[in-house]
Design a protein around this motif. Sequence first.
Motif, mmCIF file in Angstrom:
data_model
loop_
_atom_site.group_PDB
_atom_site.id
_atom_site.type_symbol
_atom_site.label_atom_id
_atom_site.label_comp_id
_atom_site.label_asym_id
_atom_site.label_seq_id
_atom_site.Cartn_x
_atom_site.Cartn_y
_atom_site.Cartn_z
ATOM 1 N N UNK A 196 -8.086 -39.916 32.249
ATOM 2 C CA UNK A 196 -8.342 -39.547 30.661
ATOM 3 C C UNK A 196 -9.841 -39.921 30.250
ATOM 4 N N UNK A 197 -10.353 -40.917 30.721
ATOM 5 C CA UNK A 197 -11.690 -41.369 30.374
ATOM 6 C C UNK A 197 -12.233 -42.274 31.232
ATOM 7 N N UNK A 198 -13.730 -42.465 31.048
ATOM 8 C CA UNK A 198 -14.534 -43.343 31.825
ATOM 9 C C UNK A 198 -15.347 -43.790 30.621
ATOM 10 N N UNK A 199 -15.464 -45.046 30.664
ATOM 11 C CA UNK A 199 -16.394 -45.836 29.771
ATOM 12 C C UNK A 199 -17.045 -46.853 30.363
ATOM 13 N N UNK A 200 -18.307 -47.189 29.990
ATOM 14 C CA UNK A 200 -19.169 -48.189 30.679
ATOM 15 C C UNK A 200 -19.469 -49.165 29.567
ATOM 16 N N UNK A 201 -19.281 -50.523 29.817
ATOM 17 C CA UNK A 201 -19.737 -51.486 28.868
ATOM 18 C C UNK A 201 -20.817 -52.346 29.588
ATOM 19 N N UNK A 202 -21.639 -52.555 28.627
ATOM 20 C CA UNK A 202 -22.965 -53.343 29.197
ATOM 21 C C UNK A 202 -23.532 -54.363 28.252
ATOM 22 N N UNK A 203 -23.890 -55.629 28.522
ATOM 23 C CA UNK A 203 -24.498 -56.482 27.666
ATOM 24 C C UNK A 203 -25.818 -56.210 27.629
ATOM 25 N N UNK A 204 -26.540 -56.851 26.873
ATOM 26 C CA UNK A 204 -28.218 -56.798 27.038
ATOM 27 C C UNK A 204 -28.589 -57.167 28.219
ATOM 28 N N UNK A 205 -28.087 -58.339 28.831
ATOM 29 C CA UNK A 205 -28.472 -58.793 30.270
ATOM 30 C C UNK A 205 -28.155 -57.730 31.068
ATOM 31 N N UNK A 206 -26.944 -56.955 31.101
ATOM 32 C CA UNK A 206 -26.479 -55.937 31.773
ATOM 33 C C UNK A 206 -27.450 -54.691 31.936
ATOM 34 N N UNK A 207 -27.956 -54.485 30.575
ATOM 35 C CA UNK A 207 -28.678 -53.369 30.726
ATOM 36 C C UNK A 207 -30.097 -53.417 31.323
ATOM 37 N N UNK A 208 -30.667 -54.919 31.081
ATOM 38 C CA UNK A 208 -31.923 -55.287 31.720
ATOM 39 C C UNK A 208 -31.685 -55.225 33.050
ATOM 40 N N UNK A 209 -30.695 -55.867 33.995
ATOM 41 C CA UNK A 209 -30.469 -56.156 35.134
ATOM 42 C C UNK A 209 -29.597 -54.670 35.984
ATOM 43 N N UNK A 210 -29.255 -53.642 34.926
ATOM 44 C CA UNK A 210 -28.576 -52.666 35.313
ATOM 45 C C UNK A 210 -27.222 -53.009 36.169
ATOM 46 N N UNK A 211 -26.101 -53.719 35.339
ATOM 47 C CA UNK A 211 -24.852 -53.951 35.770
ATOM 48 C C UNK A 211 -23.946 -53.872 34.780
ATOM 49 N N UNK A 212 -22.763 -53.435 34.879
ATOM 50 C CA UNK A 212 -21.653 -53.647 33.627
ATOM 51 C C UNK A 212 -20.342 -53.282 34.330
ATOM 52 N N UNK A 213 -19.430 -53.243 33.274
ATOM 53 C CA UNK A 213 -18.054 -52.878 33.664
ATOM 54 C C UNK A 213 -17.752 -51.362 33.455
ATOM 55 N N UNK A 214 -17.158 -50.897 34.458
ATOM 56 C CA UNK A 214 -16.750 -49.443 34.292
ATOM 57 C C UNK A 214 -15.219 -49.214 33.959
ATOM 58 N N UNK A 215 -14.920 -48.847 32.786
ATOM 59 C CA UNK A 215 -13.385 -48.828 32.535
ATOM 60 C C UNK A 215 -12.777 -47.468 32.624
ATOM 61 N N UNK A 216 -11.781 -47.200 33.565
ATOM 62 C CA UNK A 216 -11.190 -45.912 33.828
ATOM 63 C C UNK A 216 -9.755 -46.026 32.968
ATOM 64 N N UNK A 217 -9.533 -45.138 32.377
ATOM 65 C CA UNK A 217 -8.391 -45.081 31.634
ATOM 66 C C UNK A 217 -7.542 -43.856 32.094
ATOM 67 N N UNK A 218 -6.201 -44.188 32.193
ATOM 68 C CA UNK A 218 -4.973 -42.872 32.243
ATOM 69 C C UNK A 218 -4.131 -43.448 31.094
ATOM 70 N N UNK A 219 -3.188 -42.234 31.122
ATOM 71 C CA UNK A 219 -2.001 -42.481 30.178
ATOM 72 C C UNK A 219 -1.274 -43.571 30.147
#
Length: 173
Positions: free
Chosen positions: A102-125
């Motif tokens: 249903x949806x895909x979301x990316x969460x990044x901290x400031x350090x994550x934005x600088x170093x290009x990493x993060x959490x990918x959240x995939x949702x279903x019902x």
Amino acid sequence: MGYIENNLLQGEEIKFEANLHWLVYFWPIFLTVIAFVLFGFAVYMDYTSAGLIGLGVFLIIVLIWCLEINGGKRYVVTTKRVIFKKGFIKRTSFDLMLHKCEGVMVEQSILGRILNYGTVVVTTGEATNNYNYIRNPFGFSTAINQQIDNNIHQSGNNQQSTGQNQPASSQNP
């Protein structure tokens, strides 16, 4: 060929593989540097054998720690699924069918934005799946969204070719 390649569905292809960011190894690397500094101090103080044994034990612990962090993890987007696999000896695999996303979301901290990493959240019902410390998280989320879009267009073309969802033709009296 690996586990994922051997367990693809008929007609399924791997489109993208995400990797863990190197930052997950920060603490093992930092502590290893500290261990070598302490070993150098032990050699300087003429405790070479005790320092060498301590360093060896510590390096074995760090190696096991790094194997636990990585744990044979693979994050793969195929034409039909998002697959997460972990483990060398005891294997755990989680498959998420793309048509249920249903949806895909990316969460990044400031350090994550600088170093290009993060959490990918995939949702279903029914569930929310978090994929943490992903290198290039927007590439991973884009690959998921692209395959969802491809599947929607492909199923729409299949329905049109079978005559479903087509308006009824008007007949002249």
